[in-house]
Structure formats: structure tokens, C-alpha cells
Design an enzyme around this catalytic site. Structure first.
Site, PDB file in Angstrom:
ATOM      1  N   ASP A  60      -1.911 -11.674   4.351  1.00  0.00           N
ATOM      2  CA  ASP A  60      -3.366 -11.739   4.533  1.00  0.00           C
ATOM      3  C   ASP A  60      -3.866 -13.152   4.860  1.00  0.00           C
ATOM      4  O   ASP A  60      -5.027 -13.332   5.235  1.00  0.00           O
ATOM      5  CB  ASP A  60      -4.079 -11.230   3.268  1.00  0.00           C
ATOM      6  N   GLN A 105       0.844  -1.209   0.000  1.00  0.00           N
ATOM      7  CA  GLN A 105       0.000   0.000   0.000  1.00  0.00           C
ATOM      8  C   GLN A 105       0.871   1.247   0.000  1.00  0.00           C
ATOM      9  O   GLN A 105       0.609   2.196  -0.731  1.00  0.00           O
ATOM     10  CB  GLN A 105      -0.926  -0.002   1.219  1.00  0.00           C
TER      11      GLN A 105
HETATM   12  C1  S3P Z   1      -2.658  -4.654   0.094  1.00  0.00           C
HETATM   13  C2  S3P Z   1      -1.479  -4.730   0.771  1.00  0.00           C
HETATM   14  C3  S3P Z   1      -1.331  -5.367   2.081  1.00  0.00           C
HETATM   15  C4  S3P Z   1      -2.513  -6.297   2.373  1.00  0.00           C
HETATM   16  C5  S3P Z   1      -3.823  -5.642   2.075  1.00  0.00           C
HETATM   17  C6  S3P Z   1      -3.902  -5.250   0.608  1.00  0.00           C
HETATM   18  C7  S3P Z   1      -2.692  -3.962  -1.207  1.00  0.00           C
HETATM   19  O1  S3P Z   1      -1.323  -4.360   3.084  1.00  0.00           O
HETATM   20  O2  S3P Z   1      -2.461  -6.716   3.709  1.00  0.00           O
HETATM   21  O3  S3P Z   1      -4.892  -6.523   2.365  1.00  0.00           O
HETATM   22  O4  S3P Z   1      -3.678  -4.105  -1.945  1.00  0.00           O
HETATM   23  O5  S3P Z   1      -1.709  -3.259  -1.505  1.00  0.00           O
HETATM   24  P1  S3P Z   1       0.035  -3.634   3.520  1.00  0.00           P
HETATM   25  O6  S3P Z   1       0.510  -2.815   2.389  1.00  0.00           O
HETATM   26  O7  S3P Z   1      -0.341  -2.805   4.712  1.00  0.00           O
HETATM   27  O8  S3P Z   1       0.989  -4.743   3.856  1.00  0.00           O
END
Ligand code: S3P
Length: 427
Positions: free
Chosen positions: A314, A168
Site C-alpha cells: 500500500d 484479503q
Molecule cells: C488488505 C490487504 C491488501 C492491502 C489492502 C488491505 C487487508 O490487499 O492492499 O489495502 O486489509 O487485508 P491484498 O490482499 O489484495 O494484497
């Protein structure tokens, strides 16, 4: 709503799972800032991607929906409209963090809100690097949402090494890089999911064990066709269910097999899980397949750490629940990030395992336990976290008298989950 999970004889037949949540968010956001029309097939209709959809509508994007397809009239990266009210990301960290990367490049003021869970989650991880780029983005004193964004004259490109592995954060910075003056470079010590790179067609290289991704602000983004494969993180619940319930033989169609997401298959297989990959193909840049899974006698000797944890982030709740019914041990370290999810997932998993009468050791960055034969049926809190609710729902297939509280939170990523769970059986 609370639901007592019925005992089931076995999972049979063929099912599909919702479109990949990560890819759905990105298709909507990229489509919004592209020049011209994009077509998104099989976009997830779960609550999280719907939050992204409603935010881009508020930013002036026109949407048409028909036959499992969304037509999105992109306005180009400078064509979004100032929203007349705060944008609401609901429960969705992906909406808030990725959209921030786009909003910091706009010439209007915006505010991003979220629900009580999202307003507790850390935003410093995007605020700091975006401010380094010159963005005017601020959160509360605790660096949480609501986030407020004011326009700035220009954003500067940076070279940034992610302090926590987070797709993210990486994606927020790549989006902001589209509005910066030159080449923005993001360095990851542990490679996270790479959907943004694939969907924008960005260059990435591996150097000294690091993943390096670059985005140049003068790249063109044109409307295009996106196909969203089934979400492997959603499929994981049914893979687990079929692996642990005797008599199961289930096909899950059109599941995404992106290399940064498929580690859960290797882990289930390493536990002795009978999972076959069939009909592999690539559709619009993403690999997909059908997964055929049958009941298996599982053994667990898992000690998860490092990059493995990043790939499985996840799937940890459902993996832990699956290991309850395997002979052997389960332990995980380097997973502190789980404490920053929709709820503190380490604490939620540990508390729920203890309610089932499983002896668990909790660490700051993980937990450990040994599987046994008998557990206690009881009322299990979901902490309003979709993955906690669904994971312990799967435990209820094997443990009589498990009631899951507030089951509706599954809608965040998997609308219709409970009905599918109960109807995919031979009873
Ligand atoms: C996601 C990244 C992950 C994941 C989330 C979706 C994404 O989070 O846990 O469900 O779509 O980039 P983080 O970036 O906080 O690890």
C-alpha cells in the site's frame, strides 16, 4: 473537488492519523460473528470501514457509538440475519472479500455489490478456493462483482496455497474455515499482514520458508475489546511530507507497528530518513508507538522485489513520490498486484510521473526512474484512487502549481487528509 497544493515551510507539532483500516474492518467483522458484546476503540471512520459497518448493520448487528468507541452486539457465527437488500461494499475490496468468507457459511442468500472500481477488481481469487470448500458463490462471467451467494449444507475444510500473496484472500478463507467441517490450512509463500490471525488468536508456523496458518471450525469467538492503532499506511504520507519539506519536525502519535506493516519505516530510514520510534507499547495484541520525523536529505538506491514488495504493497505510491526528491534511483519489480488495486497503480504512477516530466520506464510488474532536481507543476489525475491522490498531493509540497483532481477520494482511507496537510505547518 480539485485542489492546488500550497507551498509550505515545514511540518511541525503533533498529529494523529485514522485508525488502521485493515484492523478496523476485521474488528467489525469479528465482533459481528462473536458471541456477546465487543468494544472497538479508535475504529477508523474512513469510507472503506464504514462500508463494512453498514453491511454488518444490514446483517442485523446492533451498534452503539460514543466517545471514539463502537459497541457491537455480536450474534454468533450463525446468528446473522438475511439482508433485505444487496450489501454494498462501496470501493472496499477488503469488505467484499472478507465478508464473502463469512457469507458463504450462512443459511441465507446474499448479494455483494460495489462501485465501478470494485466491480472491475478480480474476485476469482476468492471464488475459486471458496468453491473448492463447497461454497455456492458466483460472480459475473469475468469473475468480478456483483457476487451472489446461496446457502449450502456444509463447507469442507481445505488446505490451500495462495497463488497470489493477499491478506484479503487469506482472511476470506480463514473466515470461511470457521464454518467448515474441520481444520482449514492456508499456506503463503510470502507472508502477508497477519491481523486476522492475531485478532482471532490463530496458530501460524513457518515451514520451508512458507507461512502456514490454521483455523479450526470449533474454535470459540467471544466478544472482546479491540483497540485500533493509527494506520501506518496513512502515517506514511506525513512521514514523507516531513522528510522532504525543509524545516519539518513532526510527531505522529499511536501508530501501529505490526511487523508485517512496518517495512516502510526501514525503507525511509535506509534512504537516510530521520525517523525515531518512541513510546513503544503493546495494546490488545498490537504493537504501537509514536513516530518522530524530521526533514532529511534523502538518497535512494532502491531496487524493490519479492517479499519486500508484499510488505510495502500500500505504500508504493508514496514511496515512489518520496524517491522523486531523493538523489539516486528507484526501481520496483514483482509488483503486478498493483495493477489490481483501486486503479491500475503501476499505470497511474507512471503516467503521473511522466506528467511531472520525470523519465520513467514501465514494466509489466513495476517501473523505474531516477530522481532529479526540477519537475513540472501541472494538473494530476487521481484516478479516483485515495493513495494516488494523497501521494501526488505530497509531491505538490515540493513542486509549485500541482493541482490534484477529485481530491475527495482521500476519504476512502483518510477523511480530513487535505485539511490536516495544510494545517500541520508553521505557516
Ligand atoms: C488488505 C490487504 C491488501 C492491502 C489492502 C488491505 C487487508 O490487499 O492492499 O489495502 O486489509 O487485508 P491484498 O490482499 O489484495 O494484497
Amino acid at each position: 473537488m480539485n485542489l492546488t497544493i500550497p507551498q509550505i515551510n515545514g511540518f511541525q507539532g503533533t498529529i494523529q492519523v485514522p485508525g488502521d483500516k485493515s484492523i478496523s474492518h476485521r474488528a467489525l467483522l469479528i465482533g459481528a460473528i462473536a458471541e456477546g458484546v465487543s468494544e472497538i476503540r479508535s475504529c477508523s471512520d474512513a469510507a472503506d470501514p464504514l462500508s463494512t459497518l453498514s453491511c454488518i448493520k444490514q446483517l442485523g448487528i446492533q451498534i452503539e457509538e460514543y466517545d471514539n468507541c463502537i459497541l457491537l452486539h455480536g450474534k454468533g457465527r450463525r446468528g446473522l440475519q438475511e439482508p433485505s437488500a444487496p450489501l454494498n461494499a462501496g470501493n472496499s475490496g477488503t469488505t467484499m472479500r472478507l465478508l464473502s468468507g463469512i457469507l458463504v457459511g450462512q443459511n441465507f442468500h446474499s448479494v455483494l455489490l460495489g462501485d465501478s472500481s470494485l466491480c472491475r477488481r478480480p474476485m476469482k481469487r476468492i471464488i475459486d478456493p471458496l468453491q473448492q470448500m463447497g461454497a455456492n458463490i458466483h460472480g459475473t462471467e469475468k469473475n468480478t462483482a456483483p457476487l451472489s451467494i446461496e446457502p449450502v449444507e456444509r463447507l469442507h475444510s481445505i488446505q490451500y496455497t495462495l497463488p497470489v500473496p493477499s491478506a484479503q484472500v487469506k482472511s476470506a478463507l480463514l473466515f470461511a474455515g470457521l464454518f467448515a467441517d474441520r481444520l482449514t490450512t492456508i499456506i503463503e509463500n510470502s507472508k502477508t499482514r497477519d491481523h486476522t490471525e492475531r485478532m482471532l488468536g490463530l496458530r501460524s508456523v513457518t515451514k520451508n520458508g512458507c507461512n502456514i496458518v490454521e483455523v479450526h471450525s470449533d474454535m470459540k469467538i467471544e466478544g472482546k475489546k479491540f483497540f485500533v492503532p493509527g494506520d501506518i499506511s496513512a502515517a506514511a504520507f506525513f512521514l514523507s511530507a516531513a522528510l522532504i519539506v525543509p524545516g519539518s519536525h513532526l510527531t505522529i502519535q499511536n501508530v501501529g507497528l505490526n511487523p508485517s506493516r512496518r517495512r516502510i519505516l526501514d525503507i525511509f530510514k535506509s534512504m537516510g530518513g530521520n525517523i525515531q520510534i518512541k513510546n513503544e507499547q503493546i495494546i490488545e495484541g498490537e504493537p504501537i508507538c509514536d513516530l518522530v520525523v524530521s526533514y532529511s536529505e534523502l538518497k535512494s538506491n532502491l531496487d524493490l522485489r519479492g517479499a519486500e514488495v508484499v510488505d510495502l504493497i500500500d505504500e508504493i505510491p508514496i514511496l515512489a513520490v518520496t524517491a522523486l526528491f531523493a538523489e539516486g534511483t528507484f526501481s520496483i519489480h514483482n509488483a503486478r498486484e498493483l495493477r489490481a488495486k483501486e486503479t491500475d497503480r503501476i499505470s497511474a504512477i507512471v503516467n503521473n510521473l511522466r506528467l511531472l516530466d520525470c523519465e520513467v520506464e514501465e514494466y509489466d510488474d513495476g517501473f523505474a526512474f531516477e530522481g532529479k532536481k526540477k519537475y513540472l507543476g501541472t494538473i494530476i489525475p487521481s484516478y479516483n484512487d485515495h493513495r494516488i491522490a494523497m501521494s501526488f498531493g505530497i509531491a505538490g509540497l515540493k513542486i509549485p502549481n500541482i493541482t490534484i483532481e477529485n481530491t475527495e477520494c482521500a476519504d476512502i482511507s483518510f477523511p480530513g487528509f487535505w485539511q490536516k496537510l495544510i494545517s500541520s505547518t508553521k505557516n
